[in-house]
Scaffold this motif. Structure first.
Motif, mmCIF file in Angstrom:
data_model
loop_
_atom_site.group_PDB
_atom_site.id
_atom_site.type_symbol
_atom_site.label_atom_id
_atom_site.label_comp_id
_atom_site.label_asym_id
_atom_site.label_seq_id
_atom_site.Cartn_x
_atom_site.Cartn_y
_atom_site.Cartn_z
ATOM 1 N N ASP A 141 0.861 -1.188 0.000
ATOM 2 C CA ASP A 141 0.000 0.000 0.000
ATOM 3 C C ASP A 141 0.895 1.235 0.000
ATOM 4 N N PRO A 142 1.181 1.784 -1.179
ATOM 5 C CA PRO A 142 2.097 2.928 -1.287
ATOM 6 C C PRO A 142 1.650 4.151 -0.495
ATOM 7 N N HIS A 143 0.379 4.262 -0.163
ATOM 8 C CA HIS A 143 -0.117 5.419 0.582
ATOM 9 C C HIS A 143 -0.429 5.081 2.041
ATOM 10 N N GLY A 144 0.035 3.936 2.503
ATOM 11 C CA GLY A 144 -0.197 3.561 3.893
ATOM 12 C C GLY A 144 0.729 4.314 4.839
ATOM 13 N N GLU A 145 0.296 4.460 6.098
ATOM 14 C CA GLU A 145 1.137 5.069 7.123
ATOM 15 C C GLU A 145 1.677 3.963 8.012
ATOM 16 N N TYR A 146 2.998 3.921 8.170
ATOM 17 C CA TYR A 146 3.636 2.837 8.912
ATOM 18 C C TYR A 146 4.606 3.405 9.948
ATOM 19 N N CYS A 147 4.860 2.608 10.944
ATOM 20 C CA CYS A 147 5.733 3.015 12.045
ATOM 21 C C CYS A 147 6.895 2.039 12.140
ATOM 22 N N ARG A 152 7.733 7.562 11.711
ATOM 23 C CA ARG A 152 6.569 7.234 10.897
ATOM 24 C C ARG A 152 6.891 7.470 9.430
ATOM 25 N N ARG A 153 6.557 6.496 8.612
ATOM 26 C CA ARG A 153 6.585 6.701 7.171
ATOM 27 C C ARG A 153 5.188 7.188 6.808
ATOM 28 N N THR A 154 5.079 8.422 6.354
ATOM 29 C CA THR A 154 3.777 9.042 6.141
ATOM 30 C C THR A 154 3.161 8.592 4.812
ATOM 31 N N TRP A 155 1.902 8.923 4.626
ATOM 32 C CA TRP A 155 1.170 8.506 3.424
ATOM 33 C C TRP A 155 1.757 9.089 2.140
ATOM 34 N N CYS A 156 2.485 10.220 2.253
ATOM 35 C CA CYS A 156 3.100 10.804 1.055
ATOM 36 C C CYS A 156 4.591 10.463 0.960
ATOM 37 N N HIS A 157 5.013 9.414 1.691
ATOM 38 C CA HIS A 157 6.365 8.847 1.603
ATOM 39 C C HIS A 157 7.446 9.799 2.110
ATOM 40 N N HIS A 158 7.181 10.420 3.234
ATOM 41 C CA HIS A 158 8.193 11.147 3.994
ATOM 42 C C HIS A 158 8.450 10.371 5.279
ATOM 43 N N LEU A 159 9.562 10.664 5.946
ATOM 44 C CA LEU A 159 9.829 10.100 7.266
ATOM 45 C C LEU A 159 9.656 11.187 8.307
ATOM 46 N N MET A 160 8.814 10.912 9.282
ATOM 47 C CA MET A 160 8.539 11.858 10.357
ATOM 48 C C MET A 160 9.098 11.292 11.657
ATOM 49 N N ILE A 161 9.994 12.028 12.305
ATOM 50 C CA ILE A 161 10.561 11.599 13.584
ATOM 51 C C ILE A 161 9.595 12.022 14.687
ATOM 52 N N ASP A 162 8.845 11.057 15.193
ATOM 53 C CA ASP A 162 7.911 11.350 16.277
ATOM 54 C C ASP A 162 8.660 11.589 17.588
ATOM 55 N N PHE A 163 9.584 10.701 17.898
ATOM 56 C CA PHE A 163 10.362 10.811 19.132
ATOM 57 C C PHE A 163 11.793 10.348 18.861
#
Length: 211
Positions: free
Chosen positions: A92-98, A118-129
């Motif tokens: 799922d290329p638009h899925g959000e994964y951790c 988190r790998r976001t739905w638009c394929h960026h990496l978000m550092i939550d913590f």
């Protein structure tokens, strides 16, 4: 020798009592993540309010990351390896994964630090913590370079995954860290573009650690 940018686990050096010491950055599994909830603020810091607060914040970030991990784990969207994450994205290329990262060494009894990404739905990496062990953040243990190594490792993964952006929230305590590394003013958020991602990924590949 440092690992190549496209491989994980990644081995890099930190400073331990001003001497270089090897550590390893890798994906964490459920046991690794839950183990951080047993971290405690060192009693050594009872008389130092500032460092005790820093250590308490590190423990709190680890606790919050574990709580968030449980949600993704229980919804089958938590990756435990790079192939696992790549499989999820392909499905799922638009899925959000951790996924969680951990830093370990044979000379430290538990992980030295970690991050929830988190790998976001638009394929960026978000550092939550992003956090280091309370004994390190509270300077009970003289270890430097864990935090920047994690950031560089995240960028290495972002380059491997072809993500165009790495971003995250900065707290009042962590903003100076990101400001030093990015060499620009950082307020309550930070953002790395493709060129900056490549720069940080190359640093960990070359063993070019900053304290």
């Amino acid at each position: 020798m440092p690992s190549t940018p496209s491989s994980i686990p990644i081995t890099f050096d930190v400073l331990r009592s001003e001497e270089t010491a090897p550590v390893t950055l890798d994906f964490a599994d459920n046991t690794d993540v839950i183990s951080t909830t047993r971290w405690r603020v060192p009693r050594d810091l009872d008389n130092d309010t500032a460092l005790r607060t820093r250590a308490a914040d590190a423990r709190e970030f680890a606790m919050l990351a574990a709580k968030r991990w449980r949600h993704y784990r229980d919804t089958d969207s938590a990756a435990r390896s790079l192939p696992d994450l790549q499989r999820m994205i392909a499905t799922d290329p638009h899925g959000e994964y951790c996924f969680h990262l951990k830093v370990t060494a044979d000379w430290f009894p538990t992980s030295l630090g970690g991050a929830m990404i988190r790998r976001t739905w638009c394929h960026h990496l978000m550092i939550d913590f992003l956090f280091v062990h309370p004994r390190i953040s509270g300077r009970v243990e003289n270890v430097k370079g864990v935090g920047i190594g994690i950031l560089q490792g995240v960028c290495s993964l972002a380059r491997e995954l072809r993500c165009k952006r790495v971003w995250g929230e900065a707290t009042r305590d962590s903003a100076p860290f990101y400001q030093r590394q990015l060499k620009r003013v950082v307020e309550d958020s930070f953002d790395l573009n493709t060129a900056e991602i490549a720069t940080f990924a190359n640093q960990i590949a070359e063993g070019n650690q900053s304290a």
